[in-house]
Design a protein around this motif. Sequence first.
Motif, PDB file in Angstrom:
ATOM      1  N   THR A  95       0.666  -0.840   0.554  1.00  0.00           N
ATOM      2  CA  THR A  95      -0.178  -0.445   0.146  1.00  0.00           C
ATOM      3  C   THR A  95       1.020   1.526  -0.293  1.00  0.00           C
ATOM      4  OG1 THR A  95      -1.891  -1.381   0.842  1.00  0.00           O
ATOM      5  CG2 THR A  95      -1.080   1.413   1.158  1.00  0.00           C
ATOM      6  N   THR A  96       0.304   2.121  -0.766  1.00  0.00           N
ATOM      7  CA  THR A  96       1.633   3.193  -1.180  1.00  0.00           C
ATOM      8  C   THR A  96       0.787   4.778  -1.094  1.00  0.00           C
ATOM      9  OG1 THR A  96       0.993   3.832  -3.385  1.00  0.00           O
ATOM     10  CG2 THR A  96       2.568   2.163  -3.366  1.00  0.00           C
ATOM     11  N   ILE A  97       0.739   5.691  -1.406  1.00  0.00           N
ATOM     12  CA  ILE A  97      -0.069   6.734  -1.223  1.00  0.00           C
ATOM     13  C   ILE A  97      -0.609   6.937  -1.856  1.00  0.00           C
ATOM     14  CG2 ILE A  97       0.307   9.648  -0.769  1.00  0.00           C
ATOM     15  CD1 ILE A  97       2.787   9.531   1.276  1.00  0.00           C
ATOM     16  N   GLU A  98      -0.131   6.606  -3.343  1.00  0.00           N
ATOM     17  CA  GLU A  98      -0.997   6.744  -4.098  1.00  0.00           C
ATOM     18  C   GLU A  98      -2.373   5.566  -4.605  1.00  0.00           C
ATOM     19  OE1 GLU A  98       2.380   6.404  -4.204  1.00  0.00           O
ATOM     20  OE2 GLU A  98       2.876   8.207  -5.379  1.00  0.00           O
ATOM     21  N   THR A  99      -2.087   4.771  -3.657  1.00  0.00           N
ATOM     22  CA  THR A  99      -3.294   3.655  -3.583  1.00  0.00           C
ATOM     23  C   THR A  99      -4.257   4.482  -2.869  1.00  0.00           C
ATOM     24  OG1 THR A  99      -1.217   2.163  -4.396  1.00  0.00           O
ATOM     25  CG2 THR A  99      -3.796   1.172  -2.945  1.00  0.00           C
ATOM     26  N   ILE A 100      -3.619   4.732  -1.539  1.00  0.00           N
ATOM     27  CA  ILE A 100      -4.467   5.243  -0.562  1.00  0.00           C
ATOM     28  C   ILE A 100      -5.681   6.760  -1.334  1.00  0.00           C
ATOM     29  CG2 ILE A 100      -4.844   6.381   1.229  1.00  0.00           C
ATOM     30  CD1 ILE A 100      -2.702   5.123   2.499  1.00  0.00           C
ATOM     31  N   ALA A 101      -4.524   7.158  -2.710  1.00  0.00           N
ATOM     32  CA  ALA A 101      -5.400   8.219  -2.976  1.00  0.00           C
ATOM     33  C   ALA A 101      -6.269   8.281  -3.828  1.00  0.00           C
ATOM     34  CB  ALA A 101      -4.155   9.491  -3.863  1.00  0.00           C
TER      35      ALA A 101
END
Length: 341
Positions: free
Chosen positions: A2-8
């Motif tokens: 999970t990355t910041i891009e995935t969360i966004a």
Amino acid sequence: MTTIETIAKHAGVSRGTVDRVLHNRGRVKAETMERVQAAMEELHYQPSALGRAFYMSRQNNKIGVLVALREPDFQRQVMEGVEDGIAYAQQHGMEVLVEYASPEDTAAYVAALDRLLEQDLRGLSLRAIQAEEVDARLRDLLEKKVRLVTYNEDLASGLRDCYVGENARQGGTCAAFLTRQIAPPKACTLILGVARNHHDSNERIQGFTNYFRQQPDCGMELLPVVYGRGNHDMAYQVVKESLASYPRITGIFVAGAGLSGAAHAVEDAGLSGKVRIVGYDATDTNISYMKSGTVQFLIDQAPHSQGYRSIQLLAEAIFHNHPIKTGYYDTGIQIRTPYNC
């Protein structure tokens, strides 16, 4: 992973918005923040603890601690916990500022509090006192969303996120039970409080007196409460006067600081072992009175844990950017006798 891009993407926001939520910077609408936090939970996102600590060390993340205790021995025990709490906070990239003041000097206490509040704190840990000047400043903290933890002495006004300490009323009930076990058939107990506006001392007295109200046939006479301001000399004087006025006294309950003064008065009256004492705090001085037979039981309220946990809870909440998870952290009590000190 999970990355910041995935969360966004999951939350339907920009990467910058997720970054602002993670690091608590900039303005984010409440509903947007909730959506991002929900996405992080659903995706089981855990930021790097090492990276988070490095980031926190580069920000203005200050925690204030106000120490205001009566007995030097007890304050030393609390400070050992505070020092461990400071080390914990520093490991998480935070700066901790400490101020000291007497709980008897409201002006000095408020001045110490003001010095801390000038530092743009993210969190504050303090040993509370009952004063409107203090409450006014703490109400302002609530509006600024500064996290506040009290320890050892709670706020009657409820102006905090969490209290760290014993259940004072339950502690008073425990003291009453111990007093009854060692009392003679026709018993008379003197209650020594700290002060009329001392929240936890009064809670202990309530627990103590309520126990005997519920035991009307036990033959216990309770004398009117006297106050020693948590001071050795003043406690000595009021207990000395009470022993002279009420020669039928068989026991004393000390509901806070001041036990050494009460024990000294009993010794000077030649009543050690005849007037039985139950009271608070396993300090070196109090333990010496117990080992000599003047004090029968001590109630230890975990001072190290009070100092440590109050800072740890703040540091964790600030580090992870979430509210303090509990409104009350019970440090519990331990009954001390001459055989477990």
